[in-house]
Design a protein around this motif. Structure first.
Motif, short mmCIF file in Angstrom:
data_model
loop_
_atom_site.label_atom_id
_atom_site.label_comp_id
_atom_site.label_asym_id
_atom_site.label_seq_id
_atom_site.Cartn_x
_atom_site.Cartn_y
_atom_site.Cartn_z
N PHE A 90 0.82 -1.22 0.00
CA PHE A 90 0.00 0.00 0.00
C PHE A 90 0.86 1.27 0.00
N GLN A 93 0.32 4.07 -2.96
CA GLN A 93 -1.01 4.66 -3.14
C GLN A 93 -1.71 5.02 -1.84
N TYR A 94 -1.53 4.17 -0.83
CA TYR A 94 -2.27 4.38 0.44
C TYR A 94 -1.31 4.26 1.62
N TYR A 97 -2.19 3.28 5.38
CA TYR A 97 -2.47 1.92 5.85
C TYR A 97 -1.21 1.20 6.35
N HIS A 131 -13.05 1.34 -0.19
CA HIS A 131 -12.65 0.36 -1.20
C HIS A 131 -13.67 -0.76 -1.40
N CYS A 319 2.69 11.03 3.33
CA CYS A 319 1.30 10.66 3.54
C CYS A 319 0.36 11.86 3.66
#
Length: 343
Positions: A90, A93-94, A97, A131, A319
């Motif tokens: 992740f 993109q994320y 997390y 999601h 982030c």
């Protein structure tokens, strides 16, 4: 998308329901979590627990042609109805997390459990609402530690050494120690060490043993730089479409599978170190003759300082301000560590 095969008629004049079949994409191939826990659960236990009514086939994601970084999206789309995704994937993109397993955050498994417990409600809600993925279990891999070709007494001696890393926060950690992080895939650890592109590698205590690192390296440091978390999730529509009694069974049994995987990771962390040094207690690996380097008070101070001054601020930089807020509402209070907003 076919999450299951339909029931079929069997025999003339009689109908018997064929087993309801699930297709599962599991974790990394060839390692204990998959071989000894995930695969037997889906291919044997599920059928036994349901008296043959429910069955599953499972394939590891890295042998299913599924790029790790795409797994969350494929779950969201329903292309993969049920799948395991490494939380380190992740990062790009994320990055929010990846908070519970930042480098240097969890010096032991007990700490990791409290960190994850603080973060889990946020993670489950975010996966569901953003999601369309139902997080059904969170697995852990054994401790990721430093293996080196040359003698190593403390982490400070990584200064100037080229070290294999697998994530941005591992790179931040190694860089803060004065080392040179080299992002390298798991399959390239041995070729990279052999060719001299790297002098050290961060990987699992037992996975390093299985790769043959005791023949390529001489010292292994016991500090868990990271662990490695994975989410087993379901596409929400696929989950909702399951027979209610199958959902009930999985809600009951998947936490047990999760607990078994955590216990196995703890055992394997210790066994990997025992095997690397050639201890008589070595169980699952190949006996080496490595020097096992314990965590010194200086190493513990370095871990805390680097986490606070480098790893956490850089994670917030990548982030964004929202991540500092999430950290301060979840992990920060249980670890006594506040994140400053990104500048």
């Amino acid at each position: 998308m076919q999450a299951a095969d339909a029931a079929s008629a069997a025999g003339a004049g009689t109908t018997a329901a064929a087993p309801y079949r699930l297709r599962i994409v599991g974790g990394l191939a060839g390692i204990s979590q998959y071989v000894r826990q995930e695969e037997p659960f889906w291919t044997k236990e599920l059928s036994r627990l349901s008296a043959g009514r429910f069955q599953a086939e499972i394939v590891p994601f890295d042998r299913a042609g599924v790029p790790g970084a795409e797994m969350l999206r494929l779950l969201q789309l329903g292309v993969v109805p049920f799948g395991t995704t490494l939380m380190s994937s992740f990062t790009a993109q994320y990055p929010e997390y990846t908070a519970p397993d930042l480098a240097g955050l969890n010096p032991d498994l007990a700490t990791l459990k409290t960190t994850l417990a603080a973060f889990r409600p946020y993670l489950e809600k975010a996966l569901r609402e953003q999601h369309g993925v139902e997080a059904l279990a969170i697995y852990v891999y054994p401790a990721q530690v430093v293996f080196c070709k040359k003698p190593l007494r403390t982490l400070a001696e990584l200064t100037g050494r080229r070290v294999r890393v697998s994530s941005a926060s591992q790179a931040d950690f190694v860089g803060a120690l004065g080392g040179v992080p080299v992002l390298t895939s798991f399959s390239q650890i041995v070729p990279s060490l052999t060719a001299g592109n790297t002098e050290c590698a961060i990987t699992g205590t037992m996975s390093g043993n299985m790769l043959g690192l005791p023949a390529l390296t001489t010292h292994v440091h016991t500090l868990p730089v990271t662990w490695g978390l994975a989410v087993f999730g379901a596409n929400q529509a696929a989950w909702a479409a399951l027979p209610p009694d199958l959902r009930t069974l999985l809600k009951r049994e998947l936490p047990r599978l999760e607990a078994a995987i955590w216990a196995e990771s703890e055992r394997e962390t210790a066994d990997g170190l025992a095997c690397n040094r050639g201890a008589p207690t070595c169980n699952a690996g190949t006996k080496g003759s490595m020097v096992v380097v314990p965590v010194s008070p200086q190493d513990e101070r370095s871990r805390q300082e680097i986490l606070e001054s480098t790893v956490l601020p850089r994670w917030v930089q990548r982030c964004g301000a929202r991540c500092a807020q999430v950290w301060n509402q979840t992990i920060g209070p249980v670890r006594g560590l506040q994140a400053a907003p990104a500048k």
